[in-house]
Design a protein around this motif. Structure first.
Motif, PDB file in Angstrom:
ATOM      1  N   SER A  12       0.686  -1.294  -0.041  1.00  0.00           N
ATOM      2  CA  SER A  12      -0.005   0.009   0.094  1.00  0.00           C
ATOM      3  C   SER A  12       0.837   1.189   0.113  1.00  0.00           C
ATOM      4  N   GLY A  13       1.908   1.290   0.572  1.00  0.00           N
ATOM      5  CA  GLY A  13       3.001   2.255   0.714  1.00  0.00           C
ATOM      6  C   GLY A  13       3.345   2.804   1.978  1.00  0.00           C
ATOM      7  N   LYS A  14       3.414   1.976   2.952  1.00  0.00           N
ATOM      8  CA  LYS A  14       3.670   2.144   4.374  1.00  0.00           C
ATOM      9  C   LYS A  14       5.257   2.621   4.142  1.00  0.00           C
ATOM     10  N   SER A  15       6.050   2.174   3.563  1.00  0.00           N
ATOM     11  CA  SER A  15       7.451   2.403   3.486  1.00  0.00           C
ATOM     12  C   SER A  15       7.570   3.667   2.927  1.00  0.00           C
ATOM     13  N   LEU A  16       6.814   4.431   1.986  1.00  0.00           N
ATOM     14  CA  LEU A  16       6.949   5.591   1.689  1.00  0.00           C
ATOM     15  C   LEU A  16       6.679   6.624   2.693  1.00  0.00           C
ATOM     16  N   VAL A  17       5.535   6.372   3.593  1.00  0.00           N
ATOM     17  CA  VAL A  17       5.372   7.179   4.854  1.00  0.00           C
ATOM     18  C   VAL A  17       6.488   7.060   5.616  1.00  0.00           C
ATOM     19  N   SER A  18       7.356   5.958   5.862  1.00  0.00           N
ATOM     20  CA  SER A  18       8.506   5.914   6.701  1.00  0.00           C
ATOM     21  C   SER A  18       9.497   6.472   6.054  1.00  0.00           C
ATOM     22  N   ALA A 110      -4.333   1.353  -0.682  1.00  0.00           N
ATOM     23  CA  ALA A 110      -4.281   1.184  -2.386  1.00  0.00           C
ATOM     24  C   ALA A 110      -4.949  -0.121  -2.592  1.00  0.00           C
ATOM     25  N   ASN A 111      -5.638  -0.180  -3.785  1.00  0.00           N
ATOM     26  CA  ASN A 111      -6.680  -1.332  -4.182  1.00  0.00           C
ATOM     27  C   ASN A 111      -5.879  -2.678  -4.419  1.00  0.00           C
ATOM     28  N   PRO A 112      -6.271  -3.786  -4.163  1.00  0.00           N
ATOM     29  CA  PRO A 112      -5.614  -4.803  -4.377  1.00  0.00           C
ATOM     30  C   PRO A 112      -4.953  -5.153  -5.622  1.00  0.00           C
ATOM     31  N   LEU A 152      -9.594   2.346  12.789  1.00  0.00           N
ATOM     32  CA  LEU A 152      -9.290   3.261  13.887  1.00  0.00           C
ATOM     33  C   LEU A 152      -8.213   4.440  13.747  1.00  0.00           C
ATOM     34  N   SER A 153      -7.640   4.663  12.441  1.00  0.00           N
ATOM     35  CA  SER A 153      -6.749   5.556  11.956  1.00  0.00           C
ATOM     36  C   SER A 153      -7.033   6.953  12.301  1.00  0.00           C
ATOM     37  N   ASP A 154      -6.189   7.493  12.954  1.00  0.00           N
ATOM     38  CA  ASP A 154      -6.294   9.148  12.712  1.00  0.00           C
ATOM     39  C   ASP A 154      -6.061   9.896  11.763  1.00  0.00           C
ATOM     40  N   LYS A 155      -5.355   9.256  10.562  1.00  0.00           N
ATOM     41  CA  LYS A 155      -5.394   9.668   9.147  1.00  0.00           C
ATOM     42  C   LYS A 155      -5.533   8.423   8.179  1.00  0.00           C
ATOM     43  N   MET A 156      -6.059   8.617   7.064  1.00  0.00           N
ATOM     44  CA  MET A 156      -6.216   7.720   6.073  1.00  0.00           C
ATOM     45  C   MET A 156      -5.609   8.432   4.716  1.00  0.00           C
ATOM     46  N   ILE A 157      -4.409   7.624   4.416  1.00  0.00           N
ATOM     47  CA  ILE A 157      -3.824   8.386   2.864  1.00  0.00           C
ATOM     48  C   ILE A 157      -4.464   7.443   2.086  1.00  0.00           C
ATOM     49  N   VAL A 158      -4.876   7.807   0.756  1.00  0.00           N
ATOM     50  CA  VAL A 158      -4.956   6.874  -0.373  1.00  0.00           C
ATOM     51  C   VAL A 158      -3.648   7.035  -1.142  1.00  0.00           C
ATOM     52  N   ASN A 159      -3.153   5.925  -1.725  1.00  0.00           N
ATOM     53  CA  ASN A 159      -2.173   6.172  -2.510  1.00  0.00           C
ATOM     54  C   ASN A 159      -2.462   5.101  -3.758  1.00  0.00           C
ATOM     55  N   GLU A 160      -3.268   5.919  -4.724  1.00  0.00           N
ATOM     56  CA  GLU A 160      -3.536   5.195  -5.939  1.00  0.00           C
ATOM     57  C   GLU A 160      -3.388   5.882  -7.104  1.00  0.00           C
ATOM     58  N   SER A 161      -2.955   7.276  -6.940  1.00  0.00           N
ATOM     59  CA  SER A 161      -2.303   7.951  -8.173  1.00  0.00           C
ATOM     60  C   SER A 161      -0.880   8.117  -8.160  1.00  0.00           C
ATOM     61  N   ASP A 162      -0.285   9.393  -8.544  1.00  0.00           N
ATOM     62  CA  ASP A 162       0.855   9.450  -8.579  1.00  0.00           C
ATOM     63  C   ASP A 162       1.653   9.467  -7.460  1.00  0.00           C
ATOM     64  N   ILE A 163       2.962   9.344  -7.504  1.00  0.00           N
ATOM     65  CA  ILE A 163       3.484   9.206  -6.139  1.00  0.00           C
ATOM     66  C   ILE A 163       3.915  10.553  -5.709  1.00  0.00           C
ATOM     67  N   GLU A 164       3.868  11.598  -6.275  1.00  0.00           N
ATOM     68  CA  GLU A 164       3.868  13.190  -6.143  1.00  0.00           C
ATOM     69  C   GLU A 164       2.707  13.533  -5.546  1.00  0.00           C
ATOM     70  N   SER A 165       1.433  13.181  -5.822  1.00  0.00           N
ATOM     71  CA  SER A 165       0.388  13.449  -4.889  1.00  0.00           C
ATOM     72  C   SER A 165       0.269  12.606  -3.688  1.00  0.00           C
ATOM     73  N   GLU A 169       0.300  14.601   0.071  1.00  0.00           N
ATOM     74  CA  GLU A 169      -0.709  14.413   1.135  1.00  0.00           C
ATOM     75  C   GLU A 169       0.133  13.962   2.594  1.00  0.00           C
ATOM     76  N   ILE A 170       0.946  13.178   2.197  1.00  0.00           N
ATOM     77  CA  ILE A 170       2.049  12.683   3.415  1.00  0.00           C
ATOM     78  C   ILE A 170       2.570  13.747   4.265  1.00  0.00           C
ATOM     79  N   THR A 171       2.950  14.783   3.301  1.00  0.00           N
ATOM     80  CA  THR A 171       3.838  16.065   3.962  1.00  0.00           C
ATOM     81  C   THR A 171       2.813  17.073   4.747  1.00  0.00           C
ATOM     82  N   GLU A 172       1.697  16.951   3.993  1.00  0.00           N
ATOM     83  CA  GLU A 172       0.626  17.981   4.692  1.00  0.00           C
ATOM     84  C   GLU A 172       0.259  17.326   5.988  1.00  0.00           C
TER      85      GLU A 172
END
Length: 179
Positions: A12-18, A110-112, A152-165, A169-172
């Protein structure tokens, strides 16, 4: 100093957040790495170890090992924020909230089909190019209670488009919580 749990299905992109948190000075504590280290000691695949640890020591074991590692870092004077990557169950969330007052959860989605394509490219030890194996892994993750953690998340980030988007969202979010 913040302690942030990062959750999401494989690929889904956990490592990108990290990675982005690391650039802001955060220290990463990966629950998956803790399981992989234990798997190496046991001489078994990590997905098997994840199940076996919970069967042998209870639902909290991976979180207990992670909490222990974080407390050691704090005892050693760590002042950086800490990102806990790979929270899988509501039991783990409970353990972190009991131990750290400033614990937040961010989930990445991110979708399956997209995640499967990412995992085929990544090809870490527990990744597969067989969709049925991928699906079984998803079922295992959901069996741990990952869906409940995401809810239970305090924040949900959808990672289905380009990496810049996604990065924007992560930066914000990091700016919002003052990471």
């Amino acid at each position: 100093m913040k302690i942030i749990g990062v959750s999401g299905m494989p690929g889904s992109g956990k490592s990108l957040v990290s990675e982005m948190a690391t650039k802001k000075g955060a220290i990463i504590v990966s629950m998956g790495d803790i399981v992989r280290e234990e798997a190496e000691k046991r001489g078994e695949p990590s997905k098997e170890t994840a199940k076996n640890l919970r069967a042998e020591f209870g639902q909290y074991i991976v979180a207990e090992l992670t909490v222990k590692k974080i407390k050691k870092l704090l005892d050693e004077g760590m002042e950086n924020s800490i990102v806990v990557e790979g929270i899988r169950s509501p039991h783990e969330v409970e353990m972190f909230k009991e131990n750290f007052d400033n614990f937040l959860i961010v989930s990445i989605f991110a979708n399956p089909a997209l995640r499967f394509e990412r995992l085929k490219l990544r090809m870490r030890e527990d990744d597969s190019t067989d969709y049925n194996v991928f699906k079984a892994r998803d079922d295992t993750e959901l069996g741990f209670g990952l869906g409940s953690v995401i809810s239970l998340s305090d924040k949900m980030i959808v990672n289905e488009s380009d990496i810049e988007s996604c990065c924007k969202e992560i930066t914000e979010y990091f700016d919002e919580i003052d990471l």
